[in-house]
Design an enzyme around this catalytic site. Structure first.
Site, short mmCIF file in Angstrom:
data_model
loop_
_atom_site.label_atom_id
_atom_site.label_comp_id
_atom_site.label_asym_id
_atom_site.label_seq_id
_atom_site.Cartn_x
_atom_site.Cartn_y
_atom_site.Cartn_z
N CYS A 204 0.85 -1.20 0.00
CA CYS A 204 0.00 0.00 0.00
C CYS A 204 0.88 1.25 0.00
O CYS A 204 1.49 1.59 1.02
CB CYS A 204 -0.90 -0.01 1.23
SG CYS A 204 -1.91 1.46 1.38
N CYS B 255 -0.32 4.06 2.36
CA CYS B 255 -0.04 3.82 3.78
C CYS B 255 1.46 3.93 4.09
O CYS B 255 1.84 4.49 5.11
CB CYS B 255 -0.47 2.42 4.21
SG CYS B 255 -1.92 1.78 3.40
N ASP B 256 2.30 3.35 3.23
CA ASP B 256 3.71 3.18 3.60
C ASP B 256 4.69 4.06 2.82
O ASP B 256 5.89 4.06 3.11
CB ASP B 256 4.12 1.70 3.39
CG ASP B 256 3.28 0.78 4.28
OD1 ASP B 256 2.84 1.23 5.34
OD2 ASP B 256 3.07 -0.39 3.90
#
Ligand code: NAP
Length: 301
Positions: free
Chosen positions: A131, A134-135
């Site tokens: 992701c 997200c990361d």
């Protein structure tokens, strides 16, 4: 007891809840991760009718708000089993919580597909990511790779190119499945390099990823990256529901165009359903169809 329990709080499940609530039914939506589903991680959605551009997270929030506004109840729980008992569905969750319903709509979506190479699982969180939203921030200023050729991979590469020093886009063919508009935008980014006709063979580095070994046109090539974002599609995770479904070879739930399953009182909607086109629009369409089918079932039972 609820009239309908919806398993999965993505666009399909939340749309099903909106339709069922508006028909006057009591509805509970159970979601295990984040309401909004996969779209929550999409940085920009430009193909959902009615919105020129909206973030996936905002769209997910709006769908949740709409379902709750219509009277839908929600629970953050992981469903570990369902069973029909004397015409009533029992829904059991990992926490031990149980719910009952007259009908169940399964809108459980799909989880990221893995590359299936050695040490992939071991290095999740240490360079292997699924992701970018997200990361991505963990890799600011660092070189990374994105693997895949669909809209997710193209969007991830665009997003990462804004903050990473270099983005290798590794794809197994020489043309992309994703939108040409995204490909054209990537071609304009100086820090993006397309690595086409290429497969990732190995993850380099001991405790953290320090590179990738890629086979390209029959030759081997090492890419010095600190992170690899795998965006090669999704696959359903319907194991616990399998006794009540007919699953395709790829694990999707077969149904007719009314979203019926072989088990009376169980309906399926969204990305976990066997179908040709998996888009936000088709997920929401499924949600409406499954809700109407469930309402018709409840009327007769
Ligand atoms: P996808 O469209 O299924 O693309 C998966 C990509 O991964 C394909 O290019 C495929 O290659 C490649 N691939 C599959 N297995 C692989 C493997 N084992 N090794 C290497 N490559 C592999 O998946 P997606 O990009 O996640 O998109 C899913 C759906 O969501 C699509 O319909 C997409 O349009 C939609 N989506 C929409 C938005 C939006 O903004 N509205 C954003 C993201 C996604 P091949 O092409 O060779 O098969």
């Amino acid at each position: 007891m609820y009239d309908i329990v919806v398993i999965g709080g993505g666009p399909a499940g939340l749309t099903a809840a909106i339709y069922a609530c508006r028909a006057g039914k009591s509805v509970l939506v159970i979601e295990k991760n984040a309401f909004g589903g996969q779209i929550t991680w999409s940085p920009r959605v430009e193909n959902f009718p009615g919105y020129l551009s909206i973030t996936g997270a905002e769209l997910g929030d709006k769908l949740l708000e709409q379902a709750m506004e219509q009277g839908g109840e929600v629970e953050l729980e992981e469903v570990t089993g369902i069973a029909p008992l004397d015409g009533v569905w029992q829904i059991v969750c990992e926490s031990g919580a149980t719910f009952t319903a007259g009908a169940v709509i399964l809108a459980a979506g799909a989880k990221p597909r893995m590359l299936g190479i050695e040490r992939e699982e071991e290095l999740v969180g240490s360079g292997v990511c699924y992701c970018a939203v997200c990361d991505g921030a963990f890799y600011a200023g660092k070189p990374v790779a994105v693997c895949g050729g669909g809209n997710s991979a193209l969007q991830d590469a665009l997003l990462l190119s804004e903050r990473c020093s270099k983005v290798f886009l590794v794809h197994r063919r020489d043309s992309f499945r994703g939108e040409q508009k995204l490909v054209d935008a990537l071609k304009k980014r100086e820090n993006v390099e397309f690595v086409l006709n290429a497969q990732i063979k190995a993850l380099l580095g001991e405790e953290e990823v320090s590179g990738l070994l890629v086979s390209q046109n029959g030759a081997e090539r090492a890419l010095a990256v600190e992170g690899v974002f795998v965006a090669i599609g999704h696959q359903p995770d319907l194991g616990v529901f399998a006794p009540y479904l007919t699953l395709s070879d790829a694990g999707y739930a077969a149904s007719d165009e009314r979203c019926l399953t072989p088990t009376p009182g169980l309906f399926v909607a969204g990305d976990c359903r066997e179908k040709q086109v998996r888009q936000l629009t088709t997920a929401t369409a499924d949600g409406a169809v499954a809700a109407v089918a469930a309402l018709s079932y409840l009327e007769k039972h």
